[in-house]
Design an enzyme around this catalytic site. Structure first.
Site, short mmCIF file in Angstrom:
data_model
loop_
_atom_site.label_atom_id
_atom_site.label_comp_id
_atom_site.label_asym_id
_atom_site.label_seq_id
_atom_site.Cartn_x
_atom_site.Cartn_y
_atom_site.Cartn_z
N ILE A 296 -29.50 0.97 -6.30
CA ILE A 296 -30.35 -0.21 -6.19
C ILE A 296 -30.39 -0.63 -4.72
CG2 ILE A 296 -30.70 -2.60 -6.95
CD1 ILE A 296 -28.99 -1.87 -9.44
N ASN A 303 -25.79 -9.86 -4.75
CA ASN A 303 -24.51 -10.51 -5.01
C ASN A 303 -24.24 -11.65 -4.02
OD1 ASN A 303 -23.62 -9.05 -7.26
ND2 ASN A 303 -22.78 -7.41 -6.00
N HIS A 308 -22.31 -12.92 -8.33
CA HIS A 308 -22.01 -11.69 -9.05
C HIS A 308 -22.52 -11.71 -10.49
CE1 HIS A 308 -19.58 -9.53 -6.04
NE2 HIS A 308 -19.22 -10.74 -5.63
N ASP A 312 -24.54 -8.68 -11.96
CA ASP A 312 -24.23 -8.00 -13.22
C ASP A 312 -25.46 -7.92 -14.12
OD1 ASP A 312 -21.65 -7.70 -12.36
OD2 ASP A 312 -20.79 -9.25 -13.66
N ARG A 327 -34.53 11.10 -21.52
CA ARG A 327 -34.51 11.72 -22.85
C ARG A 327 -33.13 11.59 -23.49
NH1 ARG A 327 -36.26 17.46 -20.63
NH2 ARG A 327 -34.38 16.92 -19.47
N ASP A 328 -33.09 11.71 -24.82
CA ASP A 328 -31.83 11.51 -25.54
C ASP A 328 -30.73 12.45 -25.06
OD1 ASP A 328 -32.98 9.52 -27.02
OD2 ASP A 328 -33.37 10.75 -28.79
N GLU A 338 -23.45 0.09 -7.45
CA GLU A 338 -24.87 0.10 -7.84
C GLU A 338 -25.43 1.52 -7.87
OE1 GLU A 338 -24.94 -0.56 -3.30
OE2 GLU A 338 -23.58 -0.80 -5.01
#
Length: 418
Positions: A296, A303, A308, A312, A327-328, A338
């Site tokens: 990220i 933060n 925080h 989160d 996909r599964d 992050e």
């Protein structure tokens, strides 16, 4: 999710409501009269009660009248009675809407009731399959499971069960007869155990064959438990409940060791332990495998600026998008802070670019009210294909270099290996 508590005693209802809201985390509507029960049910027609707990007697109703009301609205009900006798028990068991009965005799009964409510609400999310070549048995066992709020599938034999399981990999419980053709209960169980451990999918053997060794044989080939026909519904429910409780507790221990506490994604240790096997299988099968590292952008400022708790919230939000957009069979893990990693097999370069570009946009578009004027976050990606002889650690390092190239050239972008 809400439950309706029909109880004449204010003391009992207060104690029970506190216990339920503490351990089961449900909203409880308490009524102490038949008329109040009617009014609450009417007011909640758009969002019906998931469950009811009811005493036998109310000041404005005859015995059983409250139960009849709940039954007419198809609300699964637990009887919470101050007395119990065999005649009442027989009456309870005749009514398919009555799930169980609990005697108001001690805190043990109260604890059992809370556990039962928890189990019934959890069962609504669980798929169970009944496997038997006799339609009458499938109907009977299926109706008992539905009474306990399971989602129920049915199969006529072991082969059909294996086919259904292949399309419904989230099945958690199988109740299976022994004598079936072309695949019997033993062979079906052995085949399932090649893929699923006992802690992942519970199998309970079921048979009317009079054999002293059948139950032991069923368990030795991989069943969790065995029930002999005919059986009492109470015995059936107790066996089912204990079995499902056990696999859930075991899975919770596994998750604690393999999953990140905050996001629910797999942790770094699990990723490296299982990713290497996934990489080797792909090579044996001749399929390609790719790996993406992402993080990220400017997460430290989230933060530092918003706290925080908000950080989160963002981590959990991004993690949810990663699961939804992949996909599964892809392996998604939080590597720390992050930073995240995704391992994918059998995917073309065009599909890979499209997948991660779409994911980047989805992350960018998600709004967080707690970020105030900033509103959103962005992410950067490095994506590579595995090369011959390369291990997982090498793959991660190469993807990490591309991730930093994305960050150095402006962030909020996907860099795929040429």
């Amino acid at each position: 999710m809400k439950i309706l508590l029909v109880e004449s005693s204010k003391t009992v209802s207060s104690l029970l409501t506190i216990e339920l809201e503490k351990f089961v985390h449900v909203d409880v509507d308490w009524v102490d009269s038949l008329q109040a029960a009617k009014d609450h049910i009417k007011q909640n027609t758009d969002s019906p009660y998931a469950l009811a707990i009811s005493c036998m007697s109310l000041s404005d109703a005859r015995d059983w009248e409250a139960i009849s009301l709940l039954s007419s609205h198809n609300i699964p009900t637990i009887i919470f009675s101050s007395a119990f006798n065999e005649k009442q028990r027989d009456e309870f068991l005749k009514n398919p809407i009555i799930v169980d009965y609990v005697v108001k005799e001690s805190r043990v009964g109260l604890r059992y009731l809370c556990n039962m409510v928890h189990r019934l609400l959890k069962n609504r999310e669980i798929k169970a399959m009944v496997v038997d070549d006799a339609s009458a048995i499938r109907t009977h066992v299926g109706s008992l499971l539905r009474q306990y709020q399971f989602q129920v599938l049915e199969a006529e034999n072991g082969q059909q069960a294996l086919d259904i399981l292949r399309d419904n990999r989230d099945i958690k419980l199988i109740i299976s007869d022994y004598t079936m053709a072309p695949v019997d209960g033993f062979e079906m169980t052995k085949t399932i155990r090649e893929t699923y451990e006992k802690e992942e999918l519970a199998i309970i053997g079921l048979s009317g064959v009079d054999s002293a060794t059948l139950s032991a044989r069923f368990i030795k080939v991989g069943a969790n438990d065995f029930i002999t026909k005919p059986f009492q519904p109470e015995e059936f429910f107790c066996r089912i409940t204990q079995t499902v409780d056990l696999i859930e507790k075991t899975q919770a221990l596994v998750d604690a060791a393999t999953r990140d506490f905050l996001t629910g994604l797999y942790n770094r240790r699990f990723f490296f332990e299982n990713g290497e096997g996934k990489l080797n299988r792909a090579r044996r099968e001749g399929t390609n495998i790719a790996l993406a590292m992402l993080d990220i952008d400017h997460f430290k400022s989230v933060n530092d600026t918003y706290g925080h708790d908000v950080g989160d919230e963002v981590l959990k939000g991004v993690s949810k998008l990663l699961v939804e957009c992949t996909r599964d069979h892809d392996l998604v893990a939080r590597m720390g802070g992050e930073e995240f990693c995704i391992l994918l097999n059998d995917i073309t370069k065009n599909e890979l670019s499209e997948l991660f570009e779409a994911l980047r946009k989805t992350i960018e578009q998600k709004q967080y009210a707690s970020l105030e004027d900033r509103k959103n976050v962005t992410s950067s990606f490095g994506v590579v294909y595995a090369q011959a002889g390369e291990n997982l650690d090498d793959l991660v390092k190469r993807a990490d270099k591309l991730l930093y190239r994305s960050k150095e050239t402006g962030r909020n972008k996907v860099t795929v290996e040429d």
